[in-house]
Design a protein around this motif. Structure first.
Motif, PDB file in Angstrom:
ATOM      1  N   LEU A 133      51.403  64.426  29.233  1.00 58.35           N
ATOM      2  CA  LEU A 133      52.547  65.008  29.939  1.00 58.35           C
ATOM      3  C   LEU A 133      53.085  63.956  30.902  1.00 58.35           C
ATOM      4  O   LEU A 133      52.415  63.585  31.862  1.00 58.35           O
ATOM      5  N   LEU A 134      54.289  63.446  30.639  1.00 61.17           N
ATOM      6  CA  LEU A 134      54.864  62.367  31.429  1.00 61.17           C
ATOM      7  C   LEU A 134      55.800  62.924  32.491  1.00 61.17           C
ATOM      8  O   LEU A 134      56.809  63.554  32.172  1.00 61.17           O
ATOM      9  N   ALA A 135      55.455  62.714  33.757  1.00 63.96           N
ATOM     10  CA  ALA A 135      56.302  63.142  34.870  1.00 63.96           C
ATOM     11  C   ALA A 135      57.548  62.261  34.886  1.00 63.96           C
ATOM     12  O   ALA A 135      57.452  61.051  35.073  1.00 63.96           O
ATOM     13  N   THR A 136      58.707  62.872  34.691  1.00 67.51           N
ATOM     14  CA  THR A 136      59.931  62.109  34.470  1.00 67.51           C
ATOM     15  C   THR A 136      61.035  62.597  35.388  1.00 67.51           C
ATOM     16  O   THR A 136      61.549  63.705  35.236  1.00 67.51           O
ATOM     17  N   SER A 137      61.417  61.756  36.336  1.00 67.97           N
ATOM     18  CA  SER A 137      62.490  62.112  37.262  1.00 67.97           C
ATOM     19  C   SER A 137      63.865  61.801  36.692  1.00 67.97           C
ATOM     20  O   SER A 137      64.865  62.380  37.107  1.00 67.97           O
ATOM     21  N   GLY A 138      63.912  60.865  35.753  1.00 67.03           N
ATOM     22  CA  GLY A 138      65.184  60.355  35.258  1.00 67.03           C
ATOM     23  C   GLY A 138      65.499  58.985  35.814  1.00 67.03           C
ATOM     24  O   GLY A 138      66.444  58.334  35.392  1.00 67.03           O
ATOM     25  N   GLY A 139      64.687  58.514  36.792  1.00 69.74           N
ATOM     26  CA  GLY A 139      64.872  57.181  37.357  1.00 69.74           C
ATOM     27  C   GLY A 139      64.353  56.105  36.429  1.00 69.74           C
ATOM     28  O   GLY A 139      63.716  56.383  35.408  1.00 69.74           O
ATOM     29  N   ASP A 196      61.911  53.914  36.583  1.00 67.46           N
ATOM     30  CA  ASP A 196      60.475  53.772  36.357  1.00 67.46           C
ATOM     31  C   ASP A 196      59.980  54.769  35.316  1.00 67.46           C
ATOM     32  O   ASP A 196      59.277  54.396  34.367  1.00 67.46           O
ATOM     33  N   SER A 197      60.310  56.036  35.503  1.00 67.49           N
ATOM     34  CA  SER A 197      59.813  57.055  34.584  1.00 67.49           C
ATOM     35  C   SER A 197      60.474  56.954  33.211  1.00 67.49           C
ATOM     36  O   SER A 197      59.825  57.213  32.192  1.00 67.49           O
ATOM     37  N   MET A 198      61.744  56.530  33.147  1.00 69.29           N
ATOM     38  CA  MET A 198      62.402  56.404  31.844  1.00 69.29           C
ATOM     39  C   MET A 198      61.826  55.228  31.054  1.00 69.29           C
ATOM     40  O   MET A 198      61.689  55.297  29.832  1.00 69.29           O
ATOM     41  N   VAL A 199      61.472  54.149  31.743  1.00 68.52           N
ATOM     42  CA  VAL A 199      60.799  53.035  31.065  1.00 68.52           C
ATOM     43  C   VAL A 199      59.428  53.483  30.572  1.00 68.52           C
ATOM     44  O   VAL A 199      59.007  53.134  29.463  1.00 68.52           O
ATOM     45  N   MET A 200      58.711  54.257  31.383  1.00 68.61           N
ATOM     46  CA  MET A 200      57.405  54.762  30.948  1.00 68.61           C
ATOM     47  C   MET A 200      57.527  55.590  29.682  1.00 68.61           C
ATOM     48  O   MET A 200      56.762  55.416  28.728  1.00 68.61           O
ATOM     49  N   GLU A 229      41.278  62.354  38.820  1.00 67.74           N
ATOM     50  CA  GLU A 229      41.034  63.543  38.004  1.00 67.74           C
ATOM     51  C   GLU A 229      41.830  63.410  36.698  1.00 67.74           C
ATOM     52  O   GLU A 229      41.613  62.472  35.936  1.00 67.74           O
ATOM     53  N   ARG A 230      42.803  64.264  36.470  1.00 71.52           N
ATOM     54  CA  ARG A 230      43.558  64.210  35.198  1.00 71.52           C
ATOM     55  C   ARG A 230      44.934  63.573  35.359  1.00 71.52           C
ATOM     56  O   ARG A 230      45.778  63.672  34.471  1.00 71.52           O
ATOM     57  N   VAL A 231      45.148  62.927  36.494  1.00 77.28           N
ATOM     58  CA  VAL A 231      46.409  62.223  36.741  1.00 77.28           C
ATOM     59  C   VAL A 231      46.200  60.730  36.491  1.00 77.28           C
ATOM     60  O   VAL A 231      45.316  60.114  37.077  1.00 77.28           O
ATOM     61  N   MET A 232      47.009  60.154  35.591  1.00 73.86           N
ATOM     62  CA  MET A 232      46.910  58.735  35.243  1.00 73.86           C
ATOM     63  C   MET A 232      48.168  57.998  35.711  1.00 73.86           C
ATOM     64  O   MET A 232      49.272  58.547  35.651  1.00 73.86           O
ATOM     65  N   ARG A 233      47.978  56.752  36.119  1.00 73.86           N
ATOM     66  CA  ARG A 233      49.109  55.925  36.564  1.00 73.86           C
ATOM     67  C   ARG A 233      49.081  54.601  35.793  1.00 73.86           C
ATOM     68  O   ARG A 233      48.648  53.573  36.313  1.00 73.86           O
ATOM     69  N   PRO A 234      49.525  54.619  34.551  1.00 73.52           N
ATOM     70  CA  PRO A 234      49.377  53.455  33.673  1.00 73.52           C
ATOM     71  C   PRO A 234      50.306  52.291  34.001  1.00 73.52           C
ATOM     72  O   PRO A 234      50.109  51.187  33.486  1.00 73.52           O
ATOM     73  N   LEU A 235      51.322  52.492  34.856  1.00 75.66           N
ATOM     74  CA  LEU A 235      52.278  51.419  35.152  1.00 75.66           C
ATOM     75  C   LEU A 235      51.880  50.576  36.361  1.00 75.66           C
ATOM     76  O   LEU A 235      52.615  49.668  36.742  1.00 75.66           O
ATOM     77  N   LEU A 236      50.716  50.843  36.956  1.00 69.05           N
ATOM     78  CA  LEU A 236      50.333  50.098  38.151  1.00 69.05           C
ATOM     79  C   LEU A 236      50.172  48.604  37.883  1.00 69.05           C
ATOM     80  O   LEU A 236      50.230  47.791  38.808  1.00 69.05           O
ATOM     81  N   ALA A 237      49.984  48.242  36.638  1.00 70.17           N
ATOM     82  CA  ALA A 237      49.842  46.826  36.289  1.00 70.17           C
ATOM     83  C   ALA A 237      51.189  46.120  36.165  1.00 70.17           C
ATOM     84  O   ALA A 237      51.245  44.903  36.008  1.00 70.17           O
ATOM     85  N   LEU A 238      52.291  46.874  36.240  1.00 75.40           N
ATOM     86  CA  LEU A 238      53.631  46.312  36.053  1.00 75.40           C
ATOM     87  C   LEU A 238      54.393  46.273  37.373  1.00 75.40           C
ATOM     88  O   LEU A 238      54.302  47.198  38.176  1.00 75.40           O
ATOM     89  N   SER A 239      55.163  45.225  37.569  1.00 72.94           N
ATOM     90  CA  SER A 239      55.979  45.108  38.775  1.00 72.94           C
ATOM     91  C   SER A 239      57.342  45.752  38.554  1.00 72.94           C
ATOM     92  O   SER A 239      57.760  46.002  37.411  1.00 72.94           O
ATOM     93  N   GLN A 240      58.043  45.990  39.654  1.00 67.43           N
ATOM     94  CA  GLN A 240      59.401  46.521  39.568  1.00 67.43           C
ATOM     95  C   GLN A 240      60.307  45.572  38.781  1.00 67.43           C
ATOM     96  O   GLN A 240      61.143  46.008  37.975  1.00 67.43           O
TER      97      GLN A 240
END
Length: 437
Positions: A22-28, A30-34, A153-164
């Motif tokens: 489940l991908l949290a997507t604001s429309g910004g 960062d989330s659209m690239v994810m 827990e069940r929240v993952m942040r896979p983009l932490l390895a990527l810069s803005q």
């Protein structure tokens, strides 16, 4: 960058493969690239979008954008709307904290009701750096400098390895469309001030500042892990548990080369903040004490003793019968049969009616109370720890009510539901319980 990201997932998140995400997507951006990255790599994904109604029509334009994108890509999408400002006022929270509470409560509900395995958010390396500087500016211990966890827990942040910068470049090369949040341009929030003014200065002084920071943070994380291990080992030599109190042997404490650091690690979770006074207790005369909101630290001869404060309050209990439709005292609750789940919030829960044992009981929390928070896979948590995490004041804690079935907590009312009473595939009778104004 796609290959780098794929290798990052295989190395750090191999368990995501084959799972429902489940991908949290604001429309910004960062989330659209994810979303774009996970689609390219053929993961099983769905999009979850929260409309907090904080920016008028712009918020609804974001919602429409995400819905249209999901439809075009044939991706399942879940949309919800919250009145974040009203929620913040009701619970005396900042708007940002209120939005976060609403968002994650809903995410966990979706995991359970729609049978998804993990929540993925689009926090990236620059977010991590900003969080570090925010914590540094406010004064923090080592834990506050170790950054945003890649997994919680069940929240993952896979983009932490990527810069803005990498994210922006990827969006440009792959024609990824996104919505720009107008509030990002404002300096109203500390995070934006750091992003707009402080970080550009650091990066101008050192073009490799981001890489240097990530290396430093890895060292800090390793140091934090060592501190945690040492704290546990030394605690077993110095401390002893006696019913509701903890005793620290001062003679053993003084043998440590830096006992103040150990005291900080051990006592921080009890809400103590007057550290100079605490350190002075070691040399003080017997009978001296220091208080936190819920505990006191007492010097008793050769020991420092942590004991909970006795909050004197009248023991009140109210009983609710099976066919009762509403409660008016001590607070207003409404009970309705429901055919399906609808929007949930801190004021509305849905439970399996067949799991309840009547009469239900409304009561205040008591020291030692535990429950199994919804979305935590059956893990128990003390109510006192929940209050600490929610940053409730002493008055708020005294005014919090528990809805109980037999000896089990069904709902910490207005805060969190218990896992044991959740709706499942086999549920035949759904009960909707609402906290009314």
């Amino acid at each position: 960058m796609l290959e780098k990201f794929q290798n990052h997932l295989l190395h750090n998140f191999p368990f995501l493969n084959g799972k429902k995400l489940l991908l949290a997507t604001s429309g910004g951006i960062d989330s659209m690239v994810m979303v774009h990255l996970f689609l390219q790599l053929n993961y099983k994904i769905a999009i979850a979008h929260c409309n907090f109604q904080l920016r008028g029509l712009e918020s609804f334009d974001d919602q429409n954008f995400v819905q249209d994108y999901a439809a075009a890509k044939d991706v399942p999408v879940f949309i919800t709307q919250f009145d974040a400002k009203a929620f913040a006022e009701d619970y005396k929270l900042s708007t940002q904290v209120a939005a976060r509470e609403l968002r994650y409560n809903w995410f966990y509900e979706l995991l359970e009701t729609e049978k998804y395995d993990y929540i993925l958010t689009a926090h990236h390396a620059d977010d991590n750096l900003e969080t570090f500087l925010i914590n540094l500016s406010r004064g923090t211990g080592l834990d506050g400098l170790t950054g945003i966890p890649a997994q919680n827990e069940r929240v993952m942040r896979p983009l932490l390895a990527l810069s803005q910068q990498e994210i922006e470049k990827y969006a440009e090369l792959n024609a990824v469309h996104w919505r720009e949040d107008s509030s990002n341009a404002s300096d109203k929030y500390l995070r934006n001030q750091i992003r707009h003014h402080l970080l550009p200065m650091f990066k101008e002084l050192n073009p490799n500042f981001q890489t240097s920071f990530q290396k430093t943070q890895r060292y800090l994380q390793e140091a934090a892990s060592m501190v945690e291990d040492a704290t546990i080992m030394i605690y077993q030599q110095v401390a002893s548990q006696e019913e509701e109190s903890i005793k620290f042997d001062i003679k053993q404490l003084k043998k440590l080369p830096n006992y103040k650091s150990y005291l900080y690690q051990w006592l921080n979770e009890f809400g103590f903040t007057a550290w100079d006074d605490i350190y002075d207790l070691v040399q003080s005369q017997s009978g001296k004490q220091v208080f936190s909101a819920e505990y006191r630290l007492l010097k008793d001869r050769d020991f420092l003793i942590v004991v909970p404060l006795d909050l004197e309050k009248e023991k009140q209990e109210y009983f609710i019968e099976k066919d009762q439709k509403e409660v008016k005292i001590p607070l207003k609750l409404a009970f309705h049969k429901a055919a399906t789940l609808s929007s949930v919030s801190n004021k509305t829960i849905f439970v399996d009616s067949n799991k309840l044992q009547y009469p239900l009981v409304l009561r205040h929390w008591e020291e030692g109370d535990q429950f199994q928070p919804f979305g935590m896979n059956g893990k128990s948590k003390k109510i006192s720890k929940l209050f600490k995490d929610e940053k409730l004041s002493l008055l708020d804690k005294e005014n919090t009510w528990l809805l109980c079935s037999n000896k089990s907590i069904v709902w910490v009312i207005g805060i969190r539901q218990d896992e044991r009473f959740k709706i499942e595939n086999t549920t035949q009778n759904i009960l909707k319980i609402e906290l009314e104004e």
